[in-house]
Design an enzyme around this catalytic site. Structure first.
Site, PDB file in Angstrom:
ATOM      1  N   ASN A 152      43.466  44.228  49.817  1.00 51.64           N
ATOM      2  CA  ASN A 152      42.356  44.983  49.226  1.00 51.64           C
ATOM      3  C   ASN A 152      40.990  44.352  49.502  1.00 51.64           C
ATOM      4  O   ASN A 152      40.003  45.060  49.652  1.00 51.64           O
ATOM      5  CB  ASN A 152      42.580  45.195  47.731  1.00 51.64           C
ATOM      6  CG  ASN A 152      42.833  43.909  46.998  1.00 51.64           C
ATOM      7  OD1 ASN A 152      43.090  42.869  47.608  1.00 51.64           O
ATOM      8  ND2 ASN A 152      42.750  43.954  45.693  1.00 51.64           N
ATOM      9  N   GLU A 249      47.093  34.205  42.532  1.00 51.11           N
ATOM     10  CA  GLU A 249      46.215  35.263  42.014  1.00 51.11           C
ATOM     11  C   GLU A 249      46.989  36.558  42.138  1.00 51.11           C
ATOM     12  O   GLU A 249      47.135  37.100  43.236  1.00 51.11           O
ATOM     13  CB  GLU A 249      44.928  35.339  42.841  1.00 51.11           C
ATOM     14  CG  GLU A 249      44.065  34.108  42.797  1.00 51.11           C
ATOM     15  CD  GLU A 249      43.456  33.844  41.437  1.00 51.11           C
ATOM     16  OE1 GLU A 249      43.582  34.696  40.530  1.00 51.11           O
ATOM     17  OE2 GLU A 249      42.859  32.773  41.266  1.00 51.11           O
ATOM     18  N   CYS A 283      42.809  44.117  41.723  1.00 55.04           N
ATOM     19  CA  CYS A 283      43.791  43.474  40.836  1.00 55.04           C
ATOM     20  C   CYS A 283      43.323  43.429  39.390  1.00 55.04           C
ATOM     21  O   CYS A 283      44.116  43.524  38.469  1.00 55.04           O
ATOM     22  CB  CYS A 283      44.058  42.071  41.333  1.00 55.04           C
ATOM     23  SG  CYS A 283      42.536  41.173  41.608  1.00 55.04           S
ATOM     24  N   GLU A 461      40.453  30.679  41.212  1.00 55.54           N
ATOM     25  CA  GLU A 461      39.599  30.673  42.389  1.00 55.54           C
ATOM     26  C   GLU A 461      38.154  30.614  41.900  1.00 55.54           C
ATOM     27  O   GLU A 461      37.847  30.892  40.734  1.00 55.54           O
ATOM     28  CB  GLU A 461      39.840  31.931  43.231  1.00 55.54           C
ATOM     29  CG  GLU A 461      41.285  31.984  43.706  1.00 55.54           C
ATOM     30  CD  GLU A 461      41.516  32.776  44.967  1.00 55.54           C
ATOM     31  OE1 GLU A 461      41.505  34.005  44.882  1.00 55.54           O
ATOM     32  OE2 GLU A 461      41.716  32.154  46.032  1.00 55.54           O
TER      33      GLU A 461
END
Ligand code: NAD
Length: 487
Positions: A152, A249, A283, A461
């Site tokens: 994505n 993630e 997400c 992150e």
């Protein structure tokens, strides 16, 4: 439409091909046409990439952090200068509207390079006074880090992983999603042009098996994956069995809570951003939109009007606001969930169909979709759909909504819209999610940590947190007197 790169992989500062690898066609999601033909990495390609990283990393780790940072900051500038060209590659690869990729994709990777390039020079260990003796800690590189990307946000993912890794003195082998292999190669070229020594950022293409081979390679110290929860579990097990560091993630089914006193336009804007941006393939999306009874009619009214006005179509047209989904499988999944929602008794309030767009008959388009009358136990309210499908639910009391919002195995994100600031902070503090918003949704600037609670992930992150996750601490005790030995 062609977007053929010079070769499939980028290793040791140059493009490399091995056409004995499995075919990896690149499909433009807006038309279904093949725009490039690549090959998945063979084991020889994987070994070449690891070997290049192994050779290059020690000298890189010995440089002063500001010297490493300077190269990253130069790469950020080159990325920005090539923004239009790389945004176009990203649109061809993902199908996302060019009006998004021009502002959100290479730009976000450039932000990461700039941020970590600057931050690393002041990211130091500690001095510890031990009363006569003292100790200090060193933040040392891990060695070779593997990055595995989702489809994505391909270049953003490559930038978010490689920038902190390289800043801390690691080398990276990056495997893009097999759906979106192109932009990581552009990033590799940018790094080389910026002066990054060969072998420090290598791109190998491939399917899950290549990701698995990298994640379980004995020379690899860390794996950072962006992907689905099932893939995360597999990769974390692989890494765990060899005691490698890992950042995961993963996916989500995040709650967005809209209280009676919220600004309606802002709440609608937040809900749309949190469900329709990137054709819903984000997400952190707030796909469970809980609306308090008193604002429900006004909210739904404006949401409906504004959703009807979304322009779907040619992703390369700057006026287009929503492109297609990534591929046929995802299209089938998302339209399948529309059917599931109807069968479960939710009301298909808006969209749900497949638009017919002249010239784009082979594309994977779906209308922005709103379900109302959704109940907490319906599959559309529990499972990650990863498409532009919003579930609107209602609630009455603050106490009730926190428990309902938390009743999920996921914990990536959450949002609250209210003008009552004490309530906003109170509710956010109760929500089990790693990345939260008050009176906005889905902004993820590099300055703040990003990642999930519960099954949505491990590690973070971005921000200084990422430098921590790409390094290890060495403690050094320094004696200034005699050794107090009883022997
Ligand atoms: P995916 O899990 O199918 O694939 C992700 C990556 O893992 C791909 O590169 C794939 O090739 C690789 N992979 C697959 N099987 C593997 C294995 N056994 N070993 C090693 N690597 C393997 O996910 P996707 O469909 O590309 O992306 C969508 C998912 O990613 C969604 O669930 C979404 O929520 C999540 N996502 C999370 C974030 C986040 O930061 N939390 C961001 C974007 C996407």
């Amino acid at each position: 439409m062609r977007a053929q790169p010079k070769a499939s992989h980028y290793i040791n500062g140059r493009f490399v091909e091995d056409d004995s690898g499995a075919p990896l066609p690149v499909v433009y999601p807006a038309t279904g046409e093949t725009i490039a033909k690549l090959h998945s990495a063979t084991s020889s390609i994987v070994e070449q990439a690891i070997e290049a990283a192994r050779e290059a990393q020690p000298a890189w780790a010995r440089l002063k952090p500001v010297e490493r940072g300077r190269i990253l900051r130069r790469a950020a500038d080159i990325l920005r200068a090539r923004n239009e060209e790389i945004a176009r590659i990203e649109t061809l690869d993902t199908g996302k509207a060019i009006q998004e990729t021009l502002v959100a994709d290479p730009a976000s990777a450039a932000d990461a390079l700039e941020f970590f390039g600057g931050a690393v020079g002041s990211y130091n260990g500690e001095y510890v006074d031990l009363g006569g003796a003292f100790a200090y800690t060193r933040r040392e590189a891990l060695g070779i880090c593997v990055g595995i990307g989702a489809w994505n946000y391909p270049i953003q993912g490559a930038g978010w992983k490689s920038a902190p890794a390289l800043a801390m003195g690691n080398a990276m082998v990056f495997k893009p999603s097999e759906n979106t292999p192109l932009s990581a190669l552009a990033l590799a070229e940018v790094y080389t042009e910026a002066g990054l020594p060969d072998g420090l950022f290598n791109v190998v293409q491939g399917y899950g098996d290549v990701g698995g081979a990298l994640a379980s390679h004995e020379a690899v110290a860390k794996v950072s994956l962006t992907g689905s929860v099932p893939t995360g579990k597999k990769v974390l097990s692989l890494a765990g069995s060899l005691m490698k560091h890992a950042t995961m993630e993963l996916g989500g089914k995040s709650p967005l809570i809209i209280f009676d006193d919220a600004d309606v336009e802002n709440a609608v804007g937040g809900a749309m951003l949190g469900n329709f941006y990137s054709t819903g393939q984000v997400c952190s999306n707030g796909t469970r939109v809980f609306v308090q009874k008193g604002i429900y009619e006004r909210f739904l009214d404006r949401l409906t009007q504004r959703t009807k006005a979304i322009r779907i179509g040619d992703p390369l047209d700057p006026e287009t606001q929503m492109g297609p989904l990534i591929n046929k499988a995802q299209h089938e999944k998302v339209t399948g969930y529309v059917g599931i929602g109807k069968a479960e008794g939710a009301t298909l309030h808006q969209g749900g169909g497949v638009p017919s767009l002249q010239g784009f008959e082979g594309g994977f388009f779906v209308e922005p979709t709103i379900f109302t009358g959704v109940k907490d136990d319906m599959r559309i309210a529990r499972e990650e759909i990863f498409g532009p499908v919003m579930s609107v639910l209602t609630f009455e009391e603050e106490d009730e909504i926190v428990a309902r919002a938390n009743a999920t195995e996921f914990g990536l994100s959450a949002g609250v819209f209210t003008r009552d600031l004490p309530r906003a902070h109170r509710v956010i503090s109760e929500l089990q999610a790693g990345s939260c918003w008050i009176n906005t949704y889905n902004l993820a600037p590099v300055e703040i940590p990003f990642g999930g609670y519960k099954q949505s992930g491990i590690g973070r992150e971005n921000a200084l947190a990422a430098l921590g996750h790409y390094s290890q601490v060495k403690s050094v005790y320094v004696e200034t007197g005699d050794v107090a030995s009883p022997y």
